[in-house]
Design an enzyme around this catalytic site. Sequence first.
Site, PDB file in Angstrom:
ATOM      1  N   PRO A  44      11.955  58.811  15.246  1.00 48.87           N
ATOM      2  CA  PRO A  44      10.592  58.527  15.682  1.00 48.87           C
ATOM      3  C   PRO A  44       9.892  59.754  16.263  1.00 48.87           C
ATOM      4  O   PRO A  44      10.407  60.373  17.182  1.00 48.87           O
ATOM      5  CB  PRO A  44      10.799  57.472  16.775  1.00 48.87           C
ATOM      6  CG  PRO A  44      12.156  57.767  17.322  1.00 48.87           C
ATOM      7  CD  PRO A  44      12.966  58.279  16.170  1.00 48.87           C
ATOM      8  N   ASP A  83       8.140  57.141  18.993  1.00 51.60           N
ATOM      9  CA  ASP A  83       8.771  57.416  20.281  1.00 51.60           C
ATOM     10  C   ASP A  83       7.653  57.422  21.316  1.00 51.60           C
ATOM     11  O   ASP A  83       6.692  58.177  21.187  1.00 51.60           O
ATOM     12  CB  ASP A  83       9.455  58.790  20.207  1.00 51.60           C
ATOM     13  CG  ASP A  83      10.423  59.005  21.345  1.00 51.60           C
ATOM     14  OD1 ASP A  83      10.657  58.054  22.118  1.00 51.60           O
ATOM     15  OD2 ASP A  83      10.934  60.126  21.461  1.00 51.60           O
ATOM     16  N   TRP A 529      15.670  60.072  25.476  1.00 50.91           N
ATOM     17  CA  TRP A 529      16.603  60.324  24.368  1.00 50.91           C
ATOM     18  C   TRP A 529      17.540  59.153  24.170  1.00 50.91           C
ATOM     19  O   TRP A 529      18.034  58.916  23.069  1.00 50.91           O
ATOM     20  CB  TRP A 529      17.410  61.610  24.607  1.00 50.91           C
ATOM     21  CG  TRP A 529      16.586  62.829  24.383  1.00 50.91           C
ATOM     22  CD1 TRP A 529      16.203  63.741  25.318  1.00 50.91           C
ATOM     23  CD2 TRP A 529      16.033  63.268  23.147  1.00 50.91           C
ATOM     24  NE1 TRP A 529      15.440  64.713  24.735  1.00 50.91           N
ATOM     25  CE2 TRP A 529      15.321  64.458  23.408  1.00 50.91           C
ATOM     26  CE3 TRP A 529      16.067  62.778  21.841  1.00 50.91           C
ATOM     27  CZ2 TRP A 529      14.652  65.150  22.409  1.00 50.91           C
ATOM     28  CZ3 TRP A 529      15.400  63.473  20.851  1.00 50.91           C
ATOM     29  CH2 TRP A 529      14.696  64.643  21.145  1.00 50.91           C
ATOM     30  N   GLN A 565      17.100  69.110  16.968  1.00 54.25           N
ATOM     31  CA  GLN A 565      17.545  67.757  17.296  1.00 54.25           C
ATOM     32  C   GLN A 565      19.065  67.663  17.450  1.00 54.25           C
ATOM     33  O   GLN A 565      19.582  66.583  17.712  1.00 54.25           O
ATOM     34  CB  GLN A 565      17.079  66.763  16.228  1.00 54.25           C
ATOM     35  CG  GLN A 565      15.588  66.616  16.148  1.00 54.25           C
ATOM     36  CD  GLN A 565      14.983  66.045  17.414  1.00 54.25           C
ATOM     37  OE1 GLN A 565      15.629  65.324  18.157  1.00 54.25           O
ATOM     38  NE2 GLN A 565      13.741  66.389  17.685  1.00 54.25           N
ATOM     39  N   TRP A 569      18.226  64.066  19.101  1.00 57.66           N
ATOM     40  CA  TRP A 569      18.444  62.807  18.410  1.00 57.66           C
ATOM     41  C   TRP A 569      19.810  62.722  17.736  1.00 57.66           C
ATOM     42  O   TRP A 569      20.465  61.692  17.767  1.00 57.66           O
ATOM     43  CB  TRP A 569      17.326  62.603  17.390  1.00 57.66           C
ATOM     44  CG  TRP A 569      17.186  61.208  16.889  1.00 57.66           C
ATOM     45  CD1 TRP A 569      17.097  60.074  17.637  1.00 57.66           C
ATOM     46  CD2 TRP A 569      17.124  60.804  15.517  1.00 57.66           C
ATOM     47  NE1 TRP A 569      16.967  58.981  16.819  1.00 57.66           N
ATOM     48  CE2 TRP A 569      16.974  59.400  15.510  1.00 57.66           C
ATOM     49  CE3 TRP A 569      17.155  61.484  14.303  1.00 57.66           C
ATOM     50  CZ2 TRP A 569      16.865  58.665  14.333  1.00 57.66           C
ATOM     51  CZ3 TRP A 569      17.032  60.750  13.135  1.00 57.66           C
ATOM     52  CH2 TRP A 569      16.905  59.362  13.153  1.00 57.66           C
ATOM     53  N   LYS A 620       8.555  80.743  15.140  1.00 62.50           N
ATOM     54  CA  LYS A 620       8.342  79.319  15.027  1.00 62.50           C
ATOM     55  C   LYS A 620       6.872  79.000  15.313  1.00 62.50           C
ATOM     56  O   LYS A 620       6.314  79.460  16.303  1.00 62.50           O
ATOM     57  CB  LYS A 620       9.234  78.617  16.056  1.00 62.50           C
ATOM     58  CG  LYS A 620       9.182  77.123  16.047  1.00 62.50           C
ATOM     59  CD  LYS A 620      10.145  76.576  17.108  1.00 62.50           C
ATOM     60  CE  LYS A 620       9.919  75.097  17.329  1.00 62.50           C
ATOM     61  NZ  LYS A 620      10.855  74.544  18.306  1.00 62.50           N
ATOM     62  N   LYS A 623       1.794  75.383  18.844  1.00 60.83           N
ATOM     63  CA  LYS A 623       0.406  75.331  19.261  1.00 60.83           C
ATOM     64  C   LYS A 623       0.141  76.299  20.393  1.00 60.83           C
ATOM     65  O   LYS A 623      -0.891  76.956  20.431  1.00 60.83           O
ATOM     66  CB  LYS A 623       0.071  73.925  19.714  1.00 60.83           C
ATOM     67  CG  LYS A 623      -0.308  73.023  18.584  1.00 60.83           C
ATOM     68  CD  LYS A 623      -0.995  71.813  19.147  1.00 60.83           C
ATOM     69  CE  LYS A 623      -1.426  70.890  18.041  1.00 60.83           C
ATOM     70  NZ  LYS A 623      -2.098  69.716  18.593  1.00 60.83           N
TER      71      LYS A 623
END
Length: 1151
Positions: A44, A83, A529, A565, A569, A620, A623
């Site tokens: 999510p 999420d 998490w 992740q 996750w 990477k 923003k």
Amino acid sequence: MFRELPSPVALEDEVLQFWDEAGIFKKCLDASKGRPRFVFYEGPPTANGTPHNGHVLTRVIKDLLPRYKTMRGFHVDRKAGWDTHGLPVEIEVEKELGMRDAGAGNAREAVLAYGLDNFAEKCIQSVFKYTHEWETLTKRVGFWVDLDDAYVTYHRSYVESVWWALDQLHQRGLLYQGLKVVWWWPEGGTALSSGEVGEGYRDVFDPSVTVRFPLLDRPDVSVLAWTTTPWTLPSNTALAVNPKHTYAIARIPTGDDSAETILMAEALLPEGAEVLERMTGAELEGLRYSPPFRWAEPTGGEAHRIVCGAHVALDQTGVVHTAPAYGEDDHKLALEKGIGILQLVGPDGRVVATAPEWARGLQFKAADGPIMRDLKERGLLFKQEQIKHSYPFSPRSKDDPLMQLARPGWFIRTTAFKDEALANNAAVGWLPEHIRDGRFGDFLRNNVDWALSRERFWGTPLPIWTCGSCGARQSFPSVAALEAAGATGFAEGVDRHLQVHKPWIDRVTVPCAACSGTMSRVTEVIDCWFDSGCMPFAQFGFPHQGVEQFRESFPADFISEAVDQTRGWFYSLLMISTMLFDAETCAAHGLPFDAEARGLPRPYRNCVVLGHVCDMEGKKESKSSGNYTSPDLVLRGRMKMSVVADPALKPDELGMGKASVRSIDLGAKERLRLTVGELEAGGLHVTLKEGPSRGKERVALHPDTLAALGNPSTIWLHAPFEPPGADAFRWLFYAANAPWTNTRLSLRAIREGQREFHLRLGNVFSFFSIYANIAGFDPALHADRPSTQVLDRWIRSERDALIHTVTEQLDQYRIYEAARAISAFVDGLSNWYVRRSRDRFWGEGEDTLDALSTLFGVLLDVSKVIAPFVPFMAEAMYLRLGGPGLVGGAESVHMAAWPRPSAAPDLELGADMALIRELASLGLAARGQVGVRVRQPLRAAEVMLADASRAERLAALVPLLTDELNVREVHFGAEAARFVDFRVKPNYPNLGKRLGKEMKACAAALQSADPAAVRAGLLAGGYTVALDSGPVTLSEDDVLVEVQPKEGFRALGSASAVVALHAELDDDLREEGLARELVNRIASVRKELDLGYTDRIRVELRGGAAVLRSAERFGPRIRHDTLATTLDLQLDEGAPADLDGQPFALTVERA
RNA sequence: GGGGCAGUAGCUCAGCUGGUUAGAGCACACGCCUGAUAAGCGUGAGGUCGGGCGUUCAAGUCGCCCCUGCCCCA
């Protein structure tokens, strides 16, 4: 009629509309009901920010396999998820409410003042703030996922599933309350997750001080201990030494002719020290010392003695100042040794009120200075320096330093499952494989108990109630369980999802079963998490509901997220399922659990770990650093940016961060168009000017330019070319590099891939549709027509090989390899099959029908093979080819069955054709050397193959070569031997194994031998070389024979062949060349006249005698090739134009 | 500070378990073709495979050390 393909964006609009109106996604799911399942879990995302290019990557990778598996006959549910809990959401809302503005004070208190009920509502709004953007992007990139039936982590059913999991853990004694040293953010009043802490590390200067700790029994001896956090010294309760190291009491000279006696590690003594006594660290244990400060007495144990700890390194003095409240190692050691704790800086980050006045209330870092001054005044400061090291600050508020702090909290005893987790991990199919033992394995091996609780507001409440009277504690797996226990206080009239959140749930009390008291909930919420890790069962509300659904979709066959992740996750999924679904629980819920294999892996069998989307400098995209372009630029060719004024720019310049400029990467003459509204025409054309990054999506314009536009705060930028679209975007992520390597994203890279794949394939499709329409090709009558034509046989075989390869690779989740195979196939299809077959498509006979049927069949299969990759183009091709109307045809290519090879690929033909293509390439290169244009026929080409035995097999393919090279004949062998020299060299892989050290000598022997003799020997059955160790007989497999052109010949060679040309021309050849030239000129005129492919023309040719001779001789061919009904010839030596030095003139008109 | 991944042509990237002259695309240069046509194709030039040491008959590929970048963790 076969319609041509429109431009990408129009094509995608058309296909999206078709999918939508016909409900194709739903039909795919319905049609596959009851088939074996391929289980996919959607990780999510949080929708409280706009989606970026990295999300495009994950979405297109996630989309590919379900599409593929569906075509392969599986049922693939794709439930979306959101999420919605956690600190990032709270922070966002706090910002929105101005609680984080400069001078706004403590945000935590502001939230409490605002009201938790209001705050929770704001959080929900915030979480779905960009849902629309997410849904638009998801659809646009063709990610098929069921957004209508998404799981949402704050929904009541989800929360209750998480409660069930926590209740299970609590019942098994795996959930405990303890003191834990955490990274604490005093201003935010919260502990931070390791991820958040990691974000905030920064290099800073801190004091580095060495302090005297006089021994109680020998006050003349000072233990020297070192620290970079003077503010923890008042809370010192022990000194730690390494039991194995050697320590010394030594005299060292001080500045003024005197000396002092110190105790520290011997190896680290300063120069000039005189050792008085030596002892091991172990011998020091228990020695008492006077602490530098006595502001309060420690609680919970002894204090102020030396203890042994294995973590103490030979560094600085070899003695570690230990303040258990403010360090993880310290805390562990104190627990172990029964040392008490002192906490003289509070959770607010300030020195406590019981401190002396000079320190009282100081922010902890600010206390460093006064504390050092005080130590100095009292002669306890041995040395003071500054060091540069990295120290964490709040990722949310860059000026707030974090502190380590022992806090009470709830923990999951994950360490008890380390071995099981490792076994589970070992059973997962990781791509790339190194994740298993590397990044993820390491993390599991170093596992520490999961710090579960968060002292925050917007999260899943910890479902534990404690009795105010007797302290009894109970966990509840659901609201129903609470009600059964007599709980009261549920909020009526409040949204049912909110009822299970703070503050409402905190008002629910339960009568204590053990006494007459009342139980109320603990205050904490949990780490979000944990929410996402419960997703395999919580998405269905299991076990309170959805039991069957869960049973069918556990474990997952496939998940995929970015590499960050691993500790997020991937970990929470694996750890929670490892703990929860043991044999007993599985049996209780009817889940398959193979005791032998320990039911592993769970909850995912295969995990494709994705790299990051980077800018053109390899950083990477993020923003905050502004090296970011909107996915819209690729998808729709325009993007919205916020704009500021910058007088340093020229009026037509657009200032933008360097990384962004490089990623947009326009051609030299391309300029972006700038408008204020999204759909405006016209606008300004601007030159991109590299500058400093201006943060979030920000660009700059000259103030005058900005004013002329009406000082907008945002503008739209438009690409000066056709937007590449979703398929091209997807293709980049599949075909540019392996998914787990970082992808440098640029428009240029996308457009390159587009040219190489989409345009090429689109051209072939367009070619087919033109001639299929002209010929009136009807697939219903002529699909699957067998053909013996060699090009047809070849491309069909290549098609079969492609299907085979793509199937094999995708079955192993190898997307990149599959994409490359597709690319190579399309190249062969376009640049060899169509190129060499073109004139076959112009006729009307059987051969034309064979060609059309072959190309039709190949394109139809290609549309299926590419469907998982470029679903839009595939669909458009499939529909235009009339796929749905064919026998057994599905309504959509995505509902079609995955193609099967019609036969085993003809490997021999494939290899022969590859050789012919190589010969063509050599021949063309040789033509380049000859300097005669290809249109001019030559007498012959001589071909010498290194492996002469292949010549015979090539016979059927030779016409392709004569056409391609425009020679009248191709000769193999004997004649050609005049052009070549032979060269022999050892076949290293073969011989190396056999000869070992003799290899070099053998190579030298071959080198010096006469190649022709070696070749003859080999052909006769063996060639013998004499080596030091004796004679060795080499067979054909041991030696590679190569050919190379002899000096002085116009010939070119590779290792496997040489092609030489007869370059001399005679009148006969010249005449034919002239005719070909004429055809070319007439064709150009046809083009100028913009004639259709089937329009007939009348040609009148005036020219010199040579031209007329040629035109007369080759008249039928010229008429045929130019669709001329008549070719009138007239002698005119004075004609104005020039045809190879001959006068000529043309008149062409539509017949 | 620890760990993982990567470093190959101007750029973006391939290169299987070590083995023949290290490949592709783009860009560049030259040329070609053209009944797919504001497309297509060919050829050419361009590389100390980050540096060093080692193992081996043989290293871009294996090992060790160093440098650089990215990511994760502290």
